[in-house]
Scaffold this active site. Structure first.
Site, PDB file in Angstrom:
ATOM      1  N   GLU A  67     -36.233   5.820 -14.255  1.00 14.88           N
ATOM      2  CA  GLU A  67     -35.581   6.745 -13.328  1.00 14.88           C
ATOM      3  C   GLU A  67     -35.800   6.261 -11.892  1.00 14.88           C
ATOM      4  OE1 GLU A  67     -36.004  11.530 -12.271  1.00 14.88           O
ATOM      5  OE2 GLU A  67     -37.734  10.380 -12.959  1.00 14.88           O
TER       6      GLU A  67
ATOM      7  N   LYS B 285     -28.797  13.842 -16.067  1.00 13.26           N
ATOM      8  CA  LYS B 285     -29.926  14.729 -16.361  1.00 13.26           C
ATOM      9  C   LYS B 285     -29.455  16.178 -16.444  1.00 13.26           C
ATOM     10  CE  LYS B 285     -34.641  15.687 -14.753  1.00 13.26           C
ATOM     11  NZ  LYS B 285     -35.653  15.383 -13.708  1.00 13.26           N
TER      12      LYS B 285
ATOM     13  N   CYS C  20     -37.398  12.002 -17.172  1.00 17.00           N
ATOM     14  CA  CYS C  20     -38.593  12.591 -16.564  1.00 17.00           C
ATOM     15  C   CYS C  20     -39.045  13.842 -17.304  1.00 17.00           C
ATOM     16  CB  CYS C  20     -38.339  12.857 -15.080  1.00 17.00           C
ATOM     17  SG  CYS C  20     -39.869  13.065 -14.112  1.00 17.00           S
TER      18      CYS C  20
END
Length: 528
Positions: free
Chosen positions: A286, A349, A400
């Site tokens: 990321e 995301k 994440c």
């Protein structure tokens, strides 16, 4: 003084009188000790047997207290756990966000303490149910905390403390909720054993001990992995590192991109010279390109240079501008050699982090802290699972903190993912946060029977097998390239098939217990 061991003699043939509540001078430090024991079970410490000890200590401190006293003791446990567990949140943002987050999470353990006190009359009447009730209440508390507010914050789930425990393998049957249930059940059995030990007879003590043995044995016996697939591919993780840690890592975005390009070019040179195996796929973390490579020709050219040199697709973690003005997306995009970005294989995301990637109620939040204006553009959530198709494998990509959320990972596997990929950026945190995140990857690998990896900008990166073992783990705040073979999986574990249902059933059972406790409470007043 009334303590746990001071039970009144029971008449012959009658059940033993339940223990009286511990005096506050004992219960208060015991509640704090419960939080510290739970803390020590999580990385970076990893003393997993202390998780059941912490559960038992909190249950003992709150048992047979008034509801308000139980809530206060649960809150003390929550502060003792979450304040140090989440200390990485104050490294670069000051103390206020850390304090607010820690207190908000502690509030859920206050609810747990209140619930434990509430059900005390019921567990007094049905003493053998005490361990099960304790476990149900823990699952219920986590189910609520995982979803509220703003989508929840699952950090600190009991399941994530069991990376080296036999109980981790239970994730293949019921995911994180089942592992939490088993861990809390072990704590309830410990407490029941302690209480029974004051009346040492074979009938009094054998079954809690047997329960603990059976629980651990079942954990060890659960098979991991899935049938199907079996082909192997070679995957390289590129951890490019950043010039300096902190919130201004994105001010160094060109340097961060260059680090990942240069590390990939070096890998290509080593492949050409025979020093390294040629990978089938390269994974960048990321934020490896916070310069939008779809709109910035120079950034796109640099990524193409790396992909062309290594000769295989590169999964790039990028910040993309749009779709609307002032909006951005946190994405993983497949970059192919020769042709560049494959926008059909792009994952956005789905769960941006509140107050970090977007600011809910910004005007109100600004009155609490001007730090919220560091988030200048709100990240727009994606709508589709992170199922990305390469020429050699189907990837299940999450970004994440998304690895903490059960449904976001499961959706990739039910969508066909053969490998699990976690792209993350830990440059604003520390090694403890990275290790805690790796513990979540370990659980997901077992839960879905898939090889998994975590690729971080600064570490910790590494590969995880379906039994939860970590291979090739990198150091923190360093550059690294790790190449390993990964086995593709096409089958589904029991946990993947049943999805959220184990948690639903356990939460419903917890609700029934709370409702059922109202009957004995009307018949007597619980001292406190």
């Amino acid at each position: 003084m009334t303590t746990l061991d001071q039970t009144r003699p029971a008449e012959a043939g009658s059940p033993p009188t339940p223990p009286r509540p511990l005096p506050l001078r004992v219960a208060v430090p015991l509640a704090v000790a419960a939080g510290l024991a739970l803390l020590a079970a999580f990385p970076p410490y990893g003393w997993w047997p202390l998780a059941p000890v912490g559960v038992a200590a909190l249950a003992a401190a709150t048992h047979r207290r008034r509801v308000r006293a139980g809530a206060a003791l649960g809150f003390l446990t929550g502060v003792a756990l979450f304040a140090p567990l989440l200390a990485w949140t104050n490294l670069h943002t000051g103390n206020l966000p850390w304090v607010l987050l820690s207190l908000s999470q502690a509030a859920y353990l206050a609810l747990l303490g209140a619930a434990t006190a509430w059900v005390s009359p019921l567990t007094d009447r049905h003493r053998a149910a005490w361990p099960v009730v304790t476990a149900l209440l823990w699952v219920g508390q986590e189910a609520l905390r995982d979803r509220t507010p703003f989508g929840g914050f699952p950090w600190g789930r009991l399941a994530f403390s069991q990376g080296d425990s036999p109980l981790l393998r239970l994730a293949a049957l019921g995911g994180a909720p089942l592992v939490t249930f088993a861990t809390a059940l072990a704590g309830g059995l410990l407490l029941h054993l302690l209480w029974r030990s004051w009346r040492p007879t074979a009938a009094a003590t054998w079954w809690p001990v047997a329960g603990l043995v059976v629980l651990l044995t079942v954990g060890l016996a659960v098979p991991v992995g899935v049938r199907g697939g079996g082909d192997r591919i070679t995957v390289a993780i590129v951890q490019g590192n950043v010039p300096r840690l902190g919130l201004d890592f994105n001010a160094q975005r060109q340097a961060v991109l260059d680090n990942h390009v240069d590390a990939t070019l070096d890998l290509a040179r080593r492949v050409t010279s025979g020093e390294a195996d040629r990978p089938d796929l390269v994974v960048w973390p990321e934020n490896s390109s916070d310069i939008d490579p779809l709109r910035d020709p120079a950034a796109g050219a640099r990524i193409s240079q790396a992909a062309d040199a290594v000769g295989v697709p590169v999964l790039v973690g990028a910040v993309l501008r749009g779709p609307g003005p002032g909006q951005v997306r946190n994405a993983g995009i497949l970059w192919r050699p020769g042709t560049g970005p494959d926008t059909d294989q792009l994952y956005t995301k789905r769960h941006p982090v509140p107050f970090a990637e977007y600011v809910p109620m910004r005007d109100l939040a600004r009155k609490v802290s001007s730090q919220v204006d560091r988030v200048r553009s709100d990240f727009v959530p994606g709508t589709e699972p992170g199922v990305l198709r390469t020429d050699v494998a189907v990837l299940g990509d999450v970004i994440c903190f998304e690895v903490a959320y059960d449904g976001l990972v499961r959706d990739t596997v039910t969508g066909g993912a053969q490998l699990l990929v976690v792209q993350t950026n830990n440059a604003t945190f520390d090694e403890s946060e990275a290790l805690q995140q790796m513990a979540m990857v370990r659980l997901r690998a077992v839960e879905h029977g898939r090889d998994a990896l975590m690729a971080s900008t600064v570490g910790v990166s590494g590969f995880v097998s379906p039994d939860g073992r970590v291979d090739g783990a990198t150091g923190f705040n360093t550059g690294a390239v790790v190449v390993r073979q990964m086995r593709l999986g096409d089958g589904r574990t029991v946990a993947t098939r049943v999805g959220v249902w184990p948690e639903v059933l356990l939460v419903v059972a917890a609700g029934l217990v709370l409702a059922g406790a109202a009957v004995p409470r009307r018949r007597r007043v619980v001292p406190g």
